[in-house]
Design a protein around this motif. Structure first.
Motif, PDB file in Angstrom:
ATOM      1  N   LEU A  75      39.483  46.431  31.884  1.00 60.57           N
ATOM      2  CA  LEU A  75      38.757  45.022  31.882  1.00 60.57           C
ATOM      3  C   LEU A  75      38.914  44.537  30.771  1.00 60.57           C
ATOM      4  CD1 LEU A  75      35.970  43.856  32.913  1.00 60.57           C
ATOM      5  CD2 LEU A  75      34.950  45.284  31.284  1.00 60.57           C
ATOM      6  N   HIS A  76      39.193  44.554  29.728  1.00 65.58           N
ATOM      7  CA  HIS A  76      39.380  43.706  28.404  1.00 65.58           C
ATOM      8  C   HIS A  76      40.647  42.818  28.836  1.00 65.58           C
ATOM      9  CE1 HIS A  76      38.908  42.635  24.356  1.00 65.58           C
ATOM     10  NE2 HIS A  76      40.115  42.691  24.129  1.00 65.58           N
ATOM     11  N   ALA A  79      40.090  40.715  31.961  1.00 65.31           N
ATOM     12  CA  ALA A  79      38.965  39.593  31.603  1.00 65.31           C
ATOM     13  C   ALA A  79      39.579  38.331  30.964  1.00 65.31           C
ATOM     14  CB  ALA A  79      37.764  40.239  31.172  1.00 65.31           C
ATOM     15  N   CYS A  96      34.213  51.493  41.887  1.00 65.99           N
ATOM     16  CA  CYS A  96      33.689  51.476  40.592  1.00 65.99           C
ATOM     17  C   CYS A  96      32.365  51.299  40.414  1.00 65.99           C
ATOM     18  CB  CYS A  96      34.189  50.027  39.928  1.00 65.99           C
ATOM     19  SG  CYS A  96      33.780  49.610  38.561  1.00 65.99           S
ATOM     20  N   GLU A  98      30.368  50.937  38.030  1.00 63.16           N
ATOM     21  CA  GLU A  98      29.259  50.053  36.988  1.00 63.16           C
ATOM     22  C   GLU A  98      29.319  48.649  37.681  1.00 63.16           C
ATOM     23  OE1 GLU A  98      27.065  48.748  33.912  1.00 63.16           O
ATOM     24  OE2 GLU A  98      28.053  50.946  33.875  1.00 63.16           O
ATOM     25  N   ASN A 100      27.684  45.748  36.552  1.00 59.49           N
ATOM     26  CA  ASN A 100      27.921  44.578  35.653  1.00 59.49           C
ATOM     27  C   ASN A 100      29.548  44.396  35.619  1.00 59.49           C
ATOM     28  OD1 ASN A 100      25.184  44.338  35.258  1.00 59.49           O
ATOM     29  ND2 ASN A 100      25.323  45.589  33.221  1.00 59.49           N
ATOM     30  N   TYR A 101      30.347  45.473  35.814  1.00 61.53           N
ATOM     31  CA  TYR A 101      31.875  45.271  35.445  1.00 61.53           C
ATOM     32  C   TYR A 101      32.245  44.562  36.898  1.00 61.53           C
ATOM     33  CZ  TYR A 101      36.350  47.413  34.775  1.00 61.53           C
ATOM     34  OH  TYR A 101      37.681  47.538  34.561  1.00 61.53           O
ATOM     35  N   THR A 102      31.752  44.959  38.074  1.00 64.67           N
ATOM     36  CA  THR A 102      32.167  44.270  39.142  1.00 64.67           C
ATOM     37  C   THR A 102      31.695  42.969  39.407  1.00 64.67           C
ATOM     38  OG1 THR A 102      30.288  45.311  40.414  1.00 64.67           O
ATOM     39  CG2 THR A 102      32.446  46.528  40.636  1.00 64.67           C
ATOM     40  N   VAL A 105      33.946  40.625  37.054  1.00 68.30           N
ATOM     41  CA  VAL A 105      35.400  40.132  37.455  1.00 68.30           C
ATOM     42  C   VAL A 105      35.068  39.555  38.866  1.00 68.30           C
ATOM     43  CG1 VAL A 105      37.192  41.539  38.822  1.00 68.30           C
ATOM     44  CG2 VAL A 105      36.210  42.583  36.747  1.00 68.30           C
ATOM     45  N   SER A 147      39.971  50.526  37.002  1.00 69.33           N
ATOM     46  CA  SER A 147      39.090  49.754  37.882  1.00 69.33           C
ATOM     47  C   SER A 147      39.545  48.360  38.186  1.00 69.33           C
ATOM     48  CB  SER A 147      37.748  50.030  37.529  1.00 69.33           C
ATOM     49  OG  SER A 147      37.338  51.129  37.319  1.00 69.33           O
ATOM     50  N   CYS A 148      40.322  47.733  37.261  1.00 63.57           N
ATOM     51  CA  CYS A 148      40.554  46.545  37.336  1.00 63.57           C
ATOM     52  C   CYS A 148      42.062  46.245  36.806  1.00 63.57           C
ATOM     53  CB  CYS A 148      39.592  45.465  36.644  1.00 63.57           C
ATOM     54  SG  CYS A 148      39.925  43.705  36.798  1.00 63.57           S
TER      55      CYS A 148
END
Length: 178
Positions: A75-76, A79, A96, A98, A100-102, A105, A147-148
């Protein structure tokens, strides 16, 4: 200063070849050695038949991007690449957990006009992104979920890249599901 003496058990590091264009395969007693040229070796590889599916195409594109240092994992890193606008493609795992995560992104991708490809499993995405160990047989072990992933540099032009870009064009700006 005195130099240390080399160990008698040390193996030679370089290989001496009289003709660099020819590679000789060692023969057993009574056989004649086989000599091949690099052109013959490339011809001996089996050619792929049939069209490439989208999952294989994405795996090849991620592998080339990883080799050319154009893959941002996690993610870091992803993003930051999405926010800067340096990302050309983003992959997100459907499993995934979470929200908020999706949401983050998806928002960064839509804001920057970056195509988003949805991959069913995070473990699969982690393996494709190189977050695993490869054993002697070539199988992935100790796979870490991811996840990303964001691609900033595709590397070389290839058939897999053209298949993936055609799929993205056909989707018309929507998320691409594999």
């Amino acid at each position: 200063r005195r130099r240390p003496r080399p160990s008698p058990n040390r193996r030679p590091t370089g290989l001496r070849v009289e003709d660099p264009e020819a590679i000789s395969i060692m023969a057993e007693d009574g056989e004649t050695p086989v000599t091949t040229t690099p052109e013959e070796e490339t011809k001996a590889e089996p050619e792929k038949t049939g069209p490439m599916d989208t999952r294989t195409a994405l795996r090849e594109v991620l592998k080339k991007a990883l080799m050319h240092d154009g893959l941002k994992r996690g993610l870091h890193e992803a993003a930051k690449a999405l926010d800067r606008g340096s990302a050309r493609l983003c992959c997100l795992a459907e499993d995934c957990d979470e929200p908020n995560y999706t949401r983050l992104v998806r928002a960064l991708c839509s804001n920057g006009g970056i195509p988003l490809v949805m991959v069913p499993k995070g473990e699969e995405l982690g393996e494709w992104a190189g977050l695993c160990k490869i054993d002697k047989e070539g199988n992935a072990t100790k796979v870490v979920k991811c996840s990303c992933v964001a691609v900033t540099d595709y590397g070389q032009e290839s058939e897999a890249l053209s298949i993936l870009l055609d799929l993205i064009k056909q989707s018309g700006g929507d998320d691409v599901n594999l």
